[in-house]
Structures are given as C-alpha cells and as structure tokens.
Design a protein around this motif. Structure first.
Motif, PDB file in Angstrom:
ATOM      1  N   PRO A 117      41.061 -25.600 -21.340  1.00 59.08           N
ATOM      2  CA  PRO A 117      41.558 -24.704 -22.396  1.00 59.08           C
ATOM      3  C   PRO A 117      40.385 -24.089 -23.165  1.00 59.08           C
ATOM      4  CG  PRO A 117      41.701 -26.963 -23.130  1.00 59.08           C
ATOM      5  CD  PRO A 117      41.213 -27.019 -21.706  1.00 59.08           C
ATOM      6  N   PHE A 118      40.579 -22.904 -23.707  1.00 53.32           N
ATOM      7  CA  PHE A 118      39.519 -22.240 -24.451  1.00 53.32           C
ATOM      8  C   PHE A 118      40.109 -21.655 -25.732  1.00 53.32           C
ATOM      9  CE2 PHE A 118      41.361 -19.331 -21.365  1.00 53.32           C
ATOM     10  CZ  PHE A 118      41.716 -18.241 -22.142  1.00 53.32           C
ATOM     11  N   ALA A 119      39.238 -21.376 -26.693  1.00 56.59           N
ATOM     12  CA  ALA A 119      39.662 -20.760 -27.943  1.00 56.59           C
ATOM     13  C   ALA A 119      39.793 -19.255 -27.735  1.00 56.59           C
ATOM     14  CB  ALA A 119      38.655 -21.059 -29.050  1.00 56.59           C
ATOM     15  N   LEU A 120      40.893 -18.683 -28.197  1.00 53.70           N
ATOM     16  CA  LEU A 120      41.089 -17.244 -28.065  1.00 53.70           C
ATOM     17  C   LEU A 120      39.987 -16.473 -28.770  1.00 53.70           C
ATOM     18  CD1 LEU A 120      44.944 -17.123 -28.597  1.00 53.70           C
ATOM     19  CD2 LEU A 120      43.710 -16.839 -26.449  1.00 53.70           C
ATOM     20  N   ARG A 121      39.527 -16.984 -29.886  1.00 50.23           N
ATOM     21  CA  ARG A 121      38.441 -16.330 -30.617  1.00 50.23           C
ATOM     22  C   ARG A 121      37.168 -16.293 -29.774  1.00 50.23           C
ATOM     23  NH1 ARG A 121      36.576 -12.580 -34.071  1.00 50.23           N
ATOM     24  NH2 ARG A 121      34.952 -13.338 -35.469  1.00 50.23           N
ATOM     25  N   GLU A 122      36.916 -17.360 -29.028  1.00 51.28           N
ATOM     26  CA  GLU A 122      35.723 -17.375 -28.173  1.00 51.28           C
ATOM     27  C   GLU A 122      35.837 -16.311 -27.085  1.00 51.28           C
ATOM     28  OE1 GLU A 122      32.991 -20.302 -25.358  1.00 51.28           O
ATOM     29  OE2 GLU A 122      34.857 -21.067 -26.217  1.00 51.28           O
ATOM     30  N   LEU A 123      37.018 -16.175 -26.508  1.00 54.10           N
ATOM     31  CA  LEU A 123      37.212 -15.131 -25.502  1.00 54.10           C
ATOM     32  C   LEU A 123      36.947 -13.760 -26.102  1.00 54.10           C
ATOM     33  CD1 LEU A 123      38.110 -14.096 -22.725  1.00 54.10           C
ATOM     34  CD2 LEU A 123      40.477 -14.203 -23.545  1.00 54.10           C
ATOM     35  N   GLN A 124      37.465 -13.506 -27.282  1.00 53.50           N
ATOM     36  CA  GLN A 124      37.232 -12.216 -27.937  1.00 53.50           C
ATOM     37  C   GLN A 124      35.748 -11.955 -28.151  1.00 53.50           C
ATOM     38  OE1 GLN A 124      38.219 -12.008 -32.029  1.00 53.50           O
ATOM     39  NE2 GLN A 124      37.553  -9.877 -32.219  1.00 53.50           N
ATOM     40  N   LEU A 125      35.028 -12.964 -28.615  1.00 50.24           N
ATOM     41  CA  LEU A 125      33.596 -12.794 -28.871  1.00 50.24           C
ATOM     42  C   LEU A 125      32.831 -12.538 -27.576  1.00 50.24           C
ATOM     43  CD1 LEU A 125      33.036 -15.570 -31.557  1.00 50.24           C
ATOM     44  CD2 LEU A 125      33.123 -13.107 -31.924  1.00 50.24           C
ATOM     45  N   ARG A 126      33.233 -13.190 -26.507  1.00 49.85           N
ATOM     46  CA  ARG A 126      32.555 -12.961 -25.232  1.00 49.85           C
ATOM     47  C   ARG A 126      32.843 -11.564 -24.696  1.00 49.85           C
ATOM     48  NH1 ARG A 126      31.494 -18.307 -21.732  1.00 49.85           N
ATOM     49  NH2 ARG A 126      31.379 -19.815 -23.411  1.00 49.85           N
ATOM     50  N   ILE A 127      34.068 -11.093 -24.861  1.00 50.81           N
ATOM     51  CA  ILE A 127      34.389  -9.723 -24.468  1.00 50.81           C
ATOM     52  C   ILE A 127      33.559  -8.738 -25.279  1.00 50.81           C
ATOM     53  CG2 ILE A 127      36.189  -7.943 -24.535  1.00 50.81           C
ATOM     54  CD1 ILE A 127      38.212 -10.140 -23.861  1.00 50.81           C
ATOM     55  N   ALA A 128      33.498  -8.950 -26.597  1.00 49.54           N
ATOM     56  CA  ALA A 128      32.729  -8.060 -27.464  1.00 49.54           C
ATOM     57  C   ALA A 128      31.262  -8.042 -27.071  1.00 49.54           C
ATOM     58  CB  ALA A 128      32.886  -8.497 -28.928  1.00 49.54           C
ATOM     59  N   LYS A 129      30.727  -9.211 -26.730  1.00 46.61           N
ATOM     60  CA  LYS A 129      29.309  -9.283 -26.348  1.00 46.61           C
ATOM     61  C   LYS A 129      29.055  -8.516 -25.057  1.00 46.61           C
ATOM     62  CE  LYS A 129      26.908 -12.748 -27.513  1.00 46.61           C
ATOM     63  NZ  LYS A 129      26.317 -14.089 -27.716  1.00 46.61           N
ATOM     64  N   LEU A 130      29.944  -8.639 -24.082  1.00 46.84           N
ATOM     65  CA  LEU A 130      29.786  -7.897 -22.826  1.00 46.84           C
ATOM     66  C   LEU A 130      29.854  -6.396 -23.060  1.00 46.84           C
ATOM     67  CD1 LEU A 130      31.911  -9.980 -20.275  1.00 46.84           C
ATOM     68  CD2 LEU A 130      29.423  -9.712 -20.309  1.00 46.84           C
ATOM     69  N   LEU A 131      30.798  -5.951 -23.894  1.00 47.54           N
ATOM     70  CA  LEU A 131      30.932  -4.524 -24.177  1.00 47.54           C
ATOM     71  C   LEU A 131      29.709  -3.994 -24.922  1.00 47.54           C
ATOM     72  CD1 LEU A 131      34.678  -4.396 -25.235  1.00 47.54           C
ATOM     73  CD2 LEU A 131      33.685  -3.397 -23.166  1.00 47.54           C
ATOM     74  N   ARG A 132      29.248  -4.751 -25.898  1.00 51.42           N
ATOM     75  CA  ARG A 132      28.073  -4.325 -26.663  1.00 51.42           C
ATOM     76  C   ARG A 132      26.839  -4.270 -25.777  1.00 51.42           C
ATOM     77  NH1 ARG A 132      28.608  -7.734 -30.414  1.00 51.42           N
ATOM     78  NH2 ARG A 132      27.202  -9.306 -29.540  1.00 51.42           N
ATOM     79  N   HIS A 133      26.699  -5.262 -24.934  1.00 51.01           N
ATOM     80  CA  HIS A 133      25.532  -5.317 -24.053  1.00 51.01           C
ATOM     81  C   HIS A 133      25.550  -4.163 -23.060  1.00 51.01           C
ATOM     82  CE1 HIS A 133      22.185  -7.174 -21.997  1.00 51.01           C
ATOM     83  NE2 HIS A 133      22.839  -7.118 -20.854  1.00 51.01           N
ATOM     84  N   ARG A 134      26.716  -3.886 -22.505  1.00 48.56           N
ATOM     85  CA  ARG A 134      26.815  -2.784 -21.546  1.00 48.56           C
ATOM     86  C   ARG A 134      26.498  -1.451 -22.207  1.00 48.56           C
ATOM     87  NH1 ARG A 134      31.796  -0.736 -17.688  1.00 48.56           N
ATOM     88  NH2 ARG A 134      30.529  -0.550 -15.818  1.00 48.56           N
ATOM     89  N   ALA A 135      27.001  -1.259 -23.419  1.00 51.26           N
ATOM     90  CA  ALA A 135      26.738  -0.004 -24.127  1.00 51.26           C
ATOM     91  C   ALA A 135      25.247   0.176 -24.390  1.00 51.26           C
ATOM     92  CB  ALA A 135      27.516   0.025 -25.437  1.00 51.26           C
ATOM     93  N   SER A 136      24.563  -0.930 -24.713  1.00 55.21           N
ATOM     94  CA  SER A 136      23.129  -0.839 -25.013  1.00 55.21           C
ATOM     95  C   SER A 136      22.325  -0.484 -23.773  1.00 55.21           C
ATOM     96  CB  SER A 136      22.629  -2.159 -25.601  1.00 55.21           C
ATOM     97  OG  SER A 136      22.570  -3.179 -24.609  1.00 55.21           O
ATOM     98  N   ARG A 137      22.877  -0.783 -22.570  1.00 56.43           N
ATOM     99  CA  ARG A 137      22.171  -0.520 -21.315  1.00 56.43           C
ATOM    100  C   ARG A 137      22.457   0.872 -20.768  1.00 56.43           C
ATOM    101  NH1 ARG A 137      18.162  -4.289 -20.701  1.00 56.43           N
ATOM    102  NH2 ARG A 137      18.918  -6.234 -21.596  1.00 56.43           N
ATOM    103  N   GLN A 138      23.361   1.604 -21.415  1.00 60.60           N
ATOM    104  CA  GLN A 138      23.769   2.882 -20.862  1.00 60.60           C
ATOM    105  C   GLN A 138      23.100   4.073 -21.536  1.00 60.60           C
ATOM    106  OE1 GLN A 138      28.058   2.583 -21.068  1.00 60.60           O
ATOM    107  NE2 GLN A 138      28.165   1.837 -18.965  1.00 60.60           N
TER     108      GLN A 138
END
Length: 244
Positions: A117-138
């Motif tokens: 099981p995982f925390a929904l908040r952790e999933l949200q933060l990981r999604i946000a980190k991936l999106l932010r990281h991808r944007a910084s690379r583009q």
C-alpha cells in the motif's frame, strides 16, 4: 493506502495534466482517481492493459500510472509496447515490493516505482516531480557535439559517429547529463539528483539504467570504452571512447 490534507508548493504542479491510471483493483483505482482529480489532474481510468493500450494509441497522457499485475495484457507488456513509441513518464504500482521486482520495472523503462500500500499524497508528489523534471529538460538548446556524440536537444536525438542511438526518455536524459559532464567522475547520488530529480533513492536505479545505456552505446558492454565504473566513486563518461 491513505490520503493527506497537507498542502505545499507541489500541489500547483501538474494542475490540468492528463494522467492515465491503469489499475484492475476497483477500490484502489477509485481512490487514486478521486484523489488526483481533487488535486486538479485530468484522470482517465482503465482496468485492463489492452483497453489502455488502445487508448494510448489515440492520445498519449502526460503521466502514466500503471499497475504491474493486470488481466490479459500485463503492465510489463503494456510498458514495453509504450516504450517503442513514447518516453511518457511512467510510475509503476505493484503489490510485489521486493527489490528484484522493482528492478524488473526499471529495466522495462519505468521512471518510478511504488509498492502497495502507498500514501496517495506520495503518489501525487512523485507525479509532480516527474512533470517538473520533464519540463525542466524540455527547454530548447542548440545542437552540440561532444567527442563522438552529436546531440540535438530540440529533436531529443543523439548520434554516435553519425549513427542514431535509440534511447528511452530516461536513457536520453542520463546520456545527455553525462555528455554535459565529460571526463568527470559523477556519483550515483548526483545522477539520481540531476537525472531523476530525487534527493535520495535506490542506487540500483542508476545501475540498471547504466547497464541499459552501455548495451546501446558500447561496442562491448562488458568492456566499456565510454561509460566506465570508478569503483567506490561512481562513473566516468569519456565521449571520445578512449580506453585509457
């Protein structure tokens, strides 16, 4: 699995982003979808791999949240298929928390991994980190050459001696980072921070991606000419291919 009412700067990241959620457990899928929608994401839900595969052909999401154990077409097979056409960020979900299973997902091209099981908040933060990281690379950069490698960031294309190097999204970012830091020893922690955007994480993530990268750029991956291990320190990338 639980949620949190805490808020922070990451709550604004990804608002309006399209998340494809592929999860056959209705309880988990309903909870995750409701939470992400409440945070401003657009969520498309699927309970099997084949339906999700057809949906991906119509429209690629901004992030894919993918259960590994699916009926019919498995999460592994779906990810393998997606990686032939896209470097969309992928977070794999699984009830299999063992290290070997996590590495299997990374080998297939997953960007991140959450064991249930995982925390929904952790999933949200990981999604946000991936999106932010991808944007910084583009952000656009002019093409440049380092040693035997030529990089065209606008096309996300890298060639070696004129031949295309076929890379997944994370492999491209890793090789780009190495090409920007030639002939310098970089630690696994630095690679996790700069390529994955993680302040901490499992070093096996780097090991897996380095091995995959060597298979694509080295004449003999067992005796690397470009990407060599500096034992106890990290890796050194030599774009000229010197064996010294």
């Amino acid at each position: 699995m639980h949620s949190s009412t805490d808020t922070g700067p990451d709550d604004a990241v990804g608002v309006g982003a399209a998340v494809m959620l592929v999860e056959d457990d209705r309880r988990v899928r309903t909870a995750v979808a409701a939470f992400l929608r409440a945070k401003g994401f657009r969520v498309a839900e699927y309970d099997d791999g084949e339906t999700a595969r057809r949906a991906v052909l119509d429209a690629m999401p901004d992030v894919l949240v993918l259960d590994r154990m699916l009926p019919g077409l498995s999460g592994d097979d779906l990810l393998r298929d997606i990686r032939t056409r896209s470097d969309v960020p992928v977070i794999m979900l699984t009830a299999l928390g063992a290290s070997g299973h996590r590495i299997d997902g990374l080998e297939l091209g997953a960007d991140d991994y959450l064991a249930k099981p995982f925390a929904l908040r952790e999933l949200q933060l990981r999604i946000a980190k991936l999106l932010r990281h991808r944007a910084s690379r583009q952000s656009p950069l002019a093409p440049f050459t380092v040693g035997r490698f030529r990089i065209d960031p606008s096309l996300r294309r890298i060639t070696c001696d004129g031949a295309d190097v076929v890379l997944s999204g994370r492999e491209y970012e890793l090789l780009l980072f190495l090409l920007k830091n030639p002939d310098r020893v970089v630690s696994r922690d630095e690679m996790l921070r700069e390529v994955w955007g993680w302040n901490s994480g499992d070093a096996s993530t780097v090991t897996v991606h380095v091995r995959r990268l060597r298979e694509k750029i080295e004449p003999n991956p067992r005796e690397p000419e470009y990407l060599r291990t500096e034992w106890g320190a990290g890796y050194r990338f030599t774009p000229s291919g010197r064996s010294s």
